[in-house]
Design a protein around this motif. Structure first.
Motif, short mmCIF file in Angstrom:
data_model
loop_
_atom_site.label_atom_id
_atom_site.label_comp_id
_atom_site.label_asym_id
_atom_site.label_seq_id
_atom_site.Cartn_x
_atom_site.Cartn_y
_atom_site.Cartn_z
N ARG A 115 -5.92 2.73 5.95
CA ARG A 115 -6.81 1.57 6.16
C ARG A 115 -8.10 2.04 6.80
O ARG A 115 -8.07 2.96 7.65
N LEU A 131 0.69 -3.85 11.93
CA LEU A 131 0.93 -3.18 10.66
C LEU A 131 -0.26 -3.26 9.70
O LEU A 131 -0.64 -2.26 9.08
N ARG A 144 6.43 -0.79 9.23
CA ARG A 144 6.55 -1.22 7.83
C ARG A 144 8.04 -1.40 7.47
O ARG A 144 8.42 -2.38 6.85
N ALA A 320 -0.20 -12.94 9.51
CA ALA A 320 -0.16 -12.60 8.08
C ALA A 320 0.44 -13.71 7.24
O ALA A 320 0.07 -13.88 6.08
N ALA A 321 1.39 -14.47 7.83
CA ALA A 321 2.12 -15.43 7.00
C ALA A 321 1.45 -16.80 6.90
O ALA A 321 1.48 -17.42 5.84
N THR A 324 -2.24 -17.33 4.75
CA THR A 324 -2.09 -17.06 3.32
C THR A 324 -1.19 -18.11 2.64
O THR A 324 -1.56 -18.69 1.62
N THR A 328 -2.10 -21.27 0.02
CA THR A 328 -1.46 -21.42 -1.30
C THR A 328 -0.84 -22.82 -1.46
O THR A 328 -0.93 -23.43 -2.54
N VAL A 389 -6.62 -6.59 1.18
CA VAL A 389 -6.94 -5.95 2.46
C VAL A 389 -7.41 -4.54 2.08
O VAL A 389 -6.75 -3.87 1.29
N HIS A 391 -8.05 -0.76 1.42
CA HIS A 391 -7.34 0.51 1.59
C HIS A 391 -8.39 1.58 1.90
O HIS A 391 -9.58 1.35 1.75
N VAL A 452 -2.23 -10.46 -6.40
CA VAL A 452 -2.61 -11.28 -5.24
C VAL A 452 -1.87 -10.82 -3.97
O VAL A 452 -2.26 -11.19 -2.87
N GLY A 454 -1.40 -7.51 -3.37
CA GLY A 454 -1.83 -6.14 -3.07
C GLY A 454 -1.06 -5.09 -3.86
O GLY A 454 -0.37 -5.42 -4.84
N PHE A 455 -1.15 -3.84 -3.39
CA PHE A 455 -0.67 -2.72 -4.22
C PHE A 455 0.03 -1.63 -3.41
O PHE A 455 -0.27 -1.41 -2.24
N ARG A 458 1.17 -0.44 0.47
CA ARG A 458 0.73 -1.50 1.38
C ARG A 458 0.98 -2.88 0.79
O ARG A 458 0.56 -3.88 1.39
N CYS A 460 2.16 -6.50 0.04
CA CYS A 460 2.60 -7.47 1.05
C CYS A 460 4.13 -7.46 1.19
O CYS A 460 4.85 -7.77 0.23
C1 HEM Z 1 0.98 -16.45 -0.43
C2 HEM Z 1 1.18 -15.76 0.66
C3 HEM Z 1 0.70 -14.36 0.91
C4 HEM Z 1 -0.27 -13.63 0.28
C5 HEM Z 1 -1.15 -14.06 -0.87
C6 HEM Z 1 -0.32 -12.34 0.93
C7 HEM Z 1 -1.18 -11.33 0.56
C8 HEM Z 1 -1.22 -10.09 1.17
C9 HEM Z 1 -2.09 -9.01 0.78
C10 HEM Z 1 -3.11 -9.06 -0.35
C11 HEM Z 1 -1.84 -7.97 1.60
C12 HEM Z 1 -2.53 -6.60 1.57
C13 HEM Z 1 -1.80 -5.68 0.60
C14 HEM Z 1 -2.49 -4.38 0.37
O1 HEM Z 1 -3.07 -3.83 1.31
O2 HEM Z 1 -2.49 -3.85 -0.76
C15 HEM Z 1 -0.82 -8.37 2.53
C16 HEM Z 1 -0.32 -7.58 3.54
C17 HEM Z 1 0.62 -8.00 4.44
N1 HEM Z 1 1.31 -9.19 4.42
FE1 HEM Z 1 1.06 -10.70 3.12
N2 HEM Z 1 0.61 -12.31 1.93
C18 HEM Z 1 1.26 -13.51 1.95
C19 HEM Z 1 2.29 -13.89 2.80
C20 HEM Z 1 2.85 -13.09 3.77
C21 HEM Z 1 3.97 -13.45 4.59
C22 HEM Z 1 4.75 -14.77 4.50
C23 HEM Z 1 4.18 -12.41 5.45
C24 HEM Z 1 5.23 -12.25 6.53
C25 HEM Z 1 6.43 -12.69 6.48
C26 HEM Z 1 3.20 -11.39 5.15
C27 HEM Z 1 3.07 -10.20 5.82
C28 HEM Z 1 2.18 -9.21 5.49
C29 HEM Z 1 2.03 -7.97 6.24
C30 HEM Z 1 2.80 -7.59 7.50
C31 HEM Z 1 1.07 -7.21 5.57
C32 HEM Z 1 0.54 -5.82 5.95
C33 HEM Z 1 1.27 -4.75 5.13
C34 HEM Z 1 0.72 -3.35 5.37
O3 HEM Z 1 -0.41 -3.20 5.78
O4 HEM Z 1 1.48 -2.38 5.13
N3 HEM Z 1 2.41 -11.84 4.13
N4 HEM Z 1 -0.44 -9.66 2.24
#
Ligand code: HEM
Length: 534
Positions: A115, A131, A144, A320-321, A324, A328, A389, A391, A452, A454-455, A458, A460
């Protein structure tokens, strides 16, 4: 008469000074031309993109853009699907296609999964060491794994009862005060995650944890969005005193930092005091604290977790939760109001498969394919985190014959990918049926919507959980309620427009709508479910 010696000296000095100035200017000129040519040669080896200015890079173009995902998607026509940009000395690579994102962020994830350092968000606002922003290394792997394990498809089963219960409460709340439907959706999202994380029950949206958490996340994403502030480009500005002119950013950061500290500490301390009193409910924070005390656990052998790990693992989940998933759910409702035909069809499928004598449960998932397509289309059309997010590439790479410098920030434009005309004809039209039809295309089109989330390494970790929350609430809402446009005092329908705000996570501006039980039987079902489960 010979000129005095001093004059001769002055004259000689002045001639030699002018010569020195001329020579120095020539050298400087040569250095500048050399640097300019080197810079031109270097940028020619990078992927194509809008032409940069010397020193400033593309800063001039970027400040004029108010919708980055749209503008970047537009560049694809001129420069192709990967676009290189620079701002001062920082490199940025925008990926507008799913294939490029997959090639780099998945197939080469070993070097594309770090990141960038976000000075404003991480160092000044206090979001560091969670994270989302960890760059790699043992701490990243530990956090993670802990989060991924708790929200994997297999782990979801243990949250089903709570999700169901919270969905039923939300339907009851909507039935009781339909004008506040958007608030109720938000309470649902916060209620589920705060209960799973801290064992805290959220009765209303005015719950202090929700109010503070909301302030902390909205203040962070709306003003401290990745790269949106000068301090991310010129990190030394973080030392700018808060009493100096132009220090709004500093005061904003200090204000947000107090909220973020509160978000990390208040629920954590609350859980600890409940544990001490023997009244703590089972939840992720309790489980991690117990693991910490026993120093056993699911992370790598020999690794331990400390208080700060627990605080930050629990703390990241709320941030994070909620934003987003909340975004939606609001998009879902808006799409149902603007597309009554789709809503009707989803309702007919539920009536046909489930009937009207019970509410819907996770076991019904496979029998509602039309609803599955609707949910897919909501994620595609709404695209809550349009640029993902960022990279960071850790070392220089070569892709399609271009050089991508080490340290480049990578922006995966999920909005452009999910609006790719070849894959999704008329991409601005909300049309769940696009996921039916051609066998191969269907699965590929479905897969691409995953952008939507991510990839690669990392991606989600909460994606299955997010979808299951939306699924249980929205299927039951469609089963028990009717939605439509609100009417004004003269009985005319009020149009709902999709106006999104926010740079990092997009949110709909609040909109009016009509929502209520579709029948007396539906109202009784919801009330009984609440008596039984709450
Ligand atoms: C519709 C709902 C959600 C969307 C669209 C979404 C989208 C994303 C995206 C785009 C990323 C970045 C991925 C990347 O860097 O390639 C991400 C990371 C993350 N999301 Fe979600 N998210 C959603 C819901 C949630 C929920 C419910 C949680 C927890 C229970 C969560 C926890 C996380 C965490 C902890 C990361 C960081 C992962 C990392 O950096 O390794 N997300 N999310």
């Amino acid at each position: 008469m010979a000129p005095p010696l001093s004059e001769l000296f002055r004259a000689t000095l002045s001639v030699s000074c002018s010569k020195t100035i001329v020579i120095a200017s020539l050298i400087l000129g040569l250095i500048c031309v050399g640097s300019y040519l080197r810079w031109k040669r270097r940028i020619a080896s990078y992927p194509p993109g809008p032409p940069p200015d010397p020193i400033l890079g593309n800063a001039r173009q970027l400040v004029k853009i108010d919708n980055q995902e749209r503008a970047f998607a537009g560049w694809e026509r001129t420069y192709g699907d990967i676009n290189y940009l620079s701002v001062f000395n920082k490199s940025i690579l925008v990926l507008n296609s799913f294939s490029a994102a997959r090639d780099l962020l998945e197939k080469r994830s070993a070097i594309y999964s770090s990141r960038p350092t976000l000075v404003m968000l991480c160092e000044m606002m206090g979001w560091g060491d969670i994270l989302v922003h960890l760059q790699g290394g043992p701490k990243f792997r530990k956090h993670r794994k802990i989060i991924q394990d708790r929200f994997s498809l297999r782990a979801l089963e243990k949250y089903a009862a709570l999700q169901r219960q919270e969905a039923y409460k939300t339907l009851l709340d909507i039935g009781n005060s339909p004008d506040d439907v958007l608030m109720h959706l938000k309470r649902f999202v916060c209620g589920v995650i705060l209960n799973i994380t801290y064992g805290h029950k959220v009765e209303s949206i005015t719950d202090p944890l929700v109010v503070n958490g909301d302030k902390a996340t909205s203040n962070s994403v709306n003003i401290g969005g990745p790269g949106s502030l000068l301090v991310d480009l010129i990190p030394i500005l973080k030392y700018w005193p808060a009493w100096m002119p132009f220090s709004d950013f500093k005061r904003h950061a200090l204000y947000t930092r107090a909220l973020v500290d509160d978000l990390m500490n208040t629920p954590y301390n609350w859980v600890k005091s409940r544990m001490a009193a023997g009244t703590a409910a089972q939840c992720i924070a309790v489980e991690l604290l117990e693991t910490m005390n026993n120093q056993t656990g699911p992370y790598r052998e020999g690794e331990t977790i400390d208080e700060d790990d627990v605080k930050r693992i629990a703390g990241v989940l709320y941030g994070a939760a909620t934003d987003t998933t909340g975004s939606t759910l609001a998009t879902f409702l808006l799409c149902m109001i603007r597309n009554p035909g789709v809503f009707k069809k989803a309702q007919e499928e539920i009536d046909r498969v489930i009937g009207n004598d019970r509410l819907i449960d996770y076991d019904d998932k496979d029998s509602l394919p039309y609803f599955a397509a609707v949910l897919r289309e909501v994620l595609r059309w709404g695209c809550p985190v349009p640029l993902g997010v960022p990279h960071r590439l850790v070392e220089e790479d070569n892709y399609r014959g271009y050089v991508v410098p080490g340290g480049t920030t990578i922006l995966a434009n999920a909005w452009a990918m999910t609006r790719n005309r070849a894959m999704y004809p008329s991409p601005d039209t909300f049309d769940p049926e696009r996921f039916f039809g051609l066998e191969k295309m269907e699965s590929e089109a479905c897969q691409q919507v995953e952008a939507v989330f991510g990839f690669g390494r990392r991606i989600c970790p909460g994606r299955f959980f997010a979808e299951s929350n939306i699924w249980v609430l929205m299927t039951n809402l469609i089963a028990t309620m009717d939605v439509g446009k609100a009417v004004d005092e003269k009985g005319r329908e009020i149009d709902v427009t999709a106006e999104y705000v926010g740079s990092f996570v997009r949110h709909l501006k609040p909109f009016k709508c009509r929502v209520g039980y579709r029948s007396e039987k539906a109202r009784v079902l919801v009330e009984q479910a609440n008596l039984l489960h709450n």
